[in-house]
Write an enzyme that holds these catalytic residues in place. Structure first.
Site, PDB file in Angstrom:
ATOM      1  N   LYS A  85      40.308  38.283  42.726  1.00  0.00           N
ATOM      2  CA  LYS A  85      39.126  37.990  42.121  1.00  0.00           C
ATOM      3  C   LYS A  85      38.621  39.301  41.443  1.00  0.00           C
ATOM      4  O   LYS A  85      37.497  39.585  42.004  1.00  0.00           O
ATOM      5  CB  LYS A  85      38.263  37.486  43.030  1.00  0.00           C
ATOM      6  CG  LYS A  85      37.360  35.911  42.438  1.00  0.00           C
ATOM      7  CD  LYS A  85      36.864  35.273  43.473  1.00  0.00           C
ATOM      8  CE  LYS A  85      35.793  34.283  42.691  1.00  0.00           C
ATOM      9  NZ  LYS A  85      36.167  33.380  41.924  1.00  0.00           N
ATOM     10  N   ARG A 112      39.785  36.635  50.971  1.00  0.00           N
ATOM     11  CA  ARG A 112      40.146  36.962  49.930  1.00  0.00           C
ATOM     12  C   ARG A 112      39.734  38.144  49.253  1.00  0.00           C
ATOM     13  O   ARG A 112      40.058  38.834  48.476  1.00  0.00           O
ATOM     14  CB  ARG A 112      39.802  35.795  48.936  1.00  0.00           C
ATOM     15  CG  ARG A 112      40.274  35.712  47.664  1.00  0.00           C
ATOM     16  CD  ARG A 112      40.267  34.184  46.901  1.00  0.00           C
ATOM     17  NE  ARG A 112      38.858  33.992  46.710  1.00  0.00           N
ATOM     18  CZ  ARG A 112      38.342  32.843  46.166  1.00  0.00           C
ATOM     19  NH1 ARG A 112      39.362  31.872  46.069  1.00  0.00           N
ATOM     20  NH2 ARG A 112      36.995  32.639  45.898  1.00  0.00           N
TER      21      ARG A 112
HETATM   22  C1  LIG Z   1      36.983  31.832  41.989  1.00  0.00           C
HETATM   23  C2  LIG Z   1      37.958  31.473  40.982  1.00  0.00           C
HETATM   24  C3  LIG Z   1      38.577  30.221  40.962  1.00  0.00           C
HETATM   25  C4  LIG Z   1      38.176  29.068  42.154  1.00  0.00           C
HETATM   26  O1  LIG Z   1      38.300  29.574  43.492  1.00  0.00           O
HETATM   27  P1  LIG Z   1      37.254  28.825  44.594  1.00  0.00           P
HETATM   28  O2  LIG Z   1      37.632  29.632  45.874  1.00  0.00           O
HETATM   29  O3  LIG Z   1      37.723  27.460  44.479  1.00  0.00           O
HETATM   30  O4  LIG Z   1      35.807  28.954  44.094  1.00  0.00           O
HETATM   31  C5  LIG Z   1      39.580  29.722  40.520  1.00  0.00           C
HETATM   32  N1  LIG Z   1      40.312  30.530  39.409  1.00  0.00           N
HETATM   33  C6  LIG Z   1      39.866  31.923  39.313  1.00  0.00           C
HETATM   34  C7  LIG Z   1      40.356  32.924  38.248  1.00  0.00           C
HETATM   35  C8  LIG Z   1      38.626  32.307  40.073  1.00  0.00           C
HETATM   36  O5  LIG Z   1      38.117  33.614  39.807  1.00  0.00           O
END
Ligand SMILES: *Cc1c(COP(=O)(O)O)cnc(C)c1O
Length: 344
Positions: A184, A82
């Site tokens: 992210k 990711r």
């Molecule tokens: C990090 C994040 C999540 C959760 O992702 P995980 O991999 O389950 O920790 C969900 N939504 C957003 C916008 C994020 O930045």
């Protein structure tokens, strides 16, 4: 190894500095060797691309002590992949998956004294991130980057029991269609700060973002994906190109299907359908699942039948199964648990 003298059960979610962090630099088109350092401070140009144009993305994952005393991480390869997607989306160099895994392993092993013991409910939170470091004043990507992983011990998410959340349907958008919602990027959080402060001031725990084009479909919150349980027992999660693909949510979908035998659907979820749902939850690394008890859509109050006192029964089963896998009480699917320190 002696653990640090920390009151694990009463730790919050705040930054506690640990001993070591990992740093790796990208320069002249290549990543350097990288390694652990002591210094938790960063020095850079006032004109660094990250400071001027927010060229940064991050990851979040946890290390835990399992029932049999191992220190493990949960699906770190998914975080590595990711981060590569996020890097591509922001014109940053991709970090090789192996380097990411090696960095996380080194940081956890070097800070093993900060990994909370089994049963404490606490964990070691890891924050890998990547940013453009050299001076850039004309709008263009940096040419030099730093990848860094630090960690900080964090307390149990549900202190004093689970409290279902009250959320509101937001009038502000988190991510444009064809924008950066699916990666992210720090910038997605920068623009959500005003809206979350406003939600808290108005008495809500979170914002439910909807699709900006039609304002009829559920997307996610600022930092967690939604899952819903229908009255006939299906697990449903919204599908959209601007949702950040949560690793917790994807893991829960797998667990629902393969461990609990539930029917699973990833599809568009309309606001109109919410009143017919049996359970709702938010999923992410921090809490695994936070149950939602009430959704307020401009004057319309939707109270989930699971109520404001506890998780719904299906949510609870999902939560118990996934945390059981993470803590080594339930056999994990191949490749989900990475052992970093084996104390046996
Ligand atoms: C990090 C994040 C999540 C959760 O992702 P995980 O991999 O389950 O920790 C969900 N939504 C957003 C916008 C994020 O930045």
């Amino acid at each position: 190894m002696d653990k640090k003298n920390i009151d694990w059960a009463n730790l919050g979610f705040g930054y506690v500095e640990t001993d070591k962090r990992y740093v790796c630099e990208f320069k002249d088109g290549a990543w350097d060797e990288g390694g652990l350092v002591d210094n938790g401070m960063i020095t850079m140009s006032e004109c660094a691309c990250v400071l001027q144009y927010a060229q940064t993305c991050f990851e979040g994952l946890k290390a835990y002590t399992t029932e049999d005393g191992k220190i493990v991480t949960f699906r770190p390869d998914m975080n590595a992949l990711r981060l590569q997607d996020s890097a591509r989306g922001l014109c940053m160099p991709e970090l090789p998956v192996e380097k990411f895994l090696e960095a996380v392993d080194q940081v956890v092993a070097a800070n093993a004294a900060y990994v909370p013991p089994y049963g404490s409910g606490a964990s070691l939170y890891l924050r890998p991130f990547l940013y453009g470091k050299n001076a850039v004043i004309g709008v263009k990507p940096a040419t030099e980057y730093e990848f860094r992983v630090f960690c900080t011990p964090v307390g149990p998410y549900f202190k004093g029991g689970v409290k279902p959340l009250t959320i509101r349907v937001s009038d502000v958008d988190r991510a444009a269609p064809h924008g950066t919602g699916h990666i992210k990027a720090g910038l997605n959080y920068a623009m959500s700060l005003k809206n979350i402060v406003d939600a808290h001031d108005a008495g809500y725990d979170e914002n439910m973002y909807v699709d900006p084009q039609t304002r009829t479909k559920v997307e996610e919150t600022g930092g967690a994906n939604f899952i819903f349980v229908t009255k006939d027992g299906k697990l449903v999660t919204p599908k959209s190109g601007s949702i950040l693909p949560s690793i917790t949510r994807r893991s829960l979908m797998y667990v629902a299907e393969h461990y609990l035998g539930l029917e699973v659907e990833e599809r568009e979820v309309y606001l109109d359908e919410l009143k017919d749902m049996a359970e709702a939850g938010l999923c992410g690394t921090a809490a695994v699942i936070s149950p939602v008890g009430k959704i307020v859509n401009h004057g319309e109050e939707i109270c989930l039948p699971s109520g404001m006192e506890a998780m719904g029964p299906v949510t609870q089963k999902l939560y118990d199964t996934l945390t059981g896998i993470q803590m080594g009480r339930i056999e994990a699917p191949e490749g989900w648990v990475r052992v970093i320190v084996d104390n046996k």
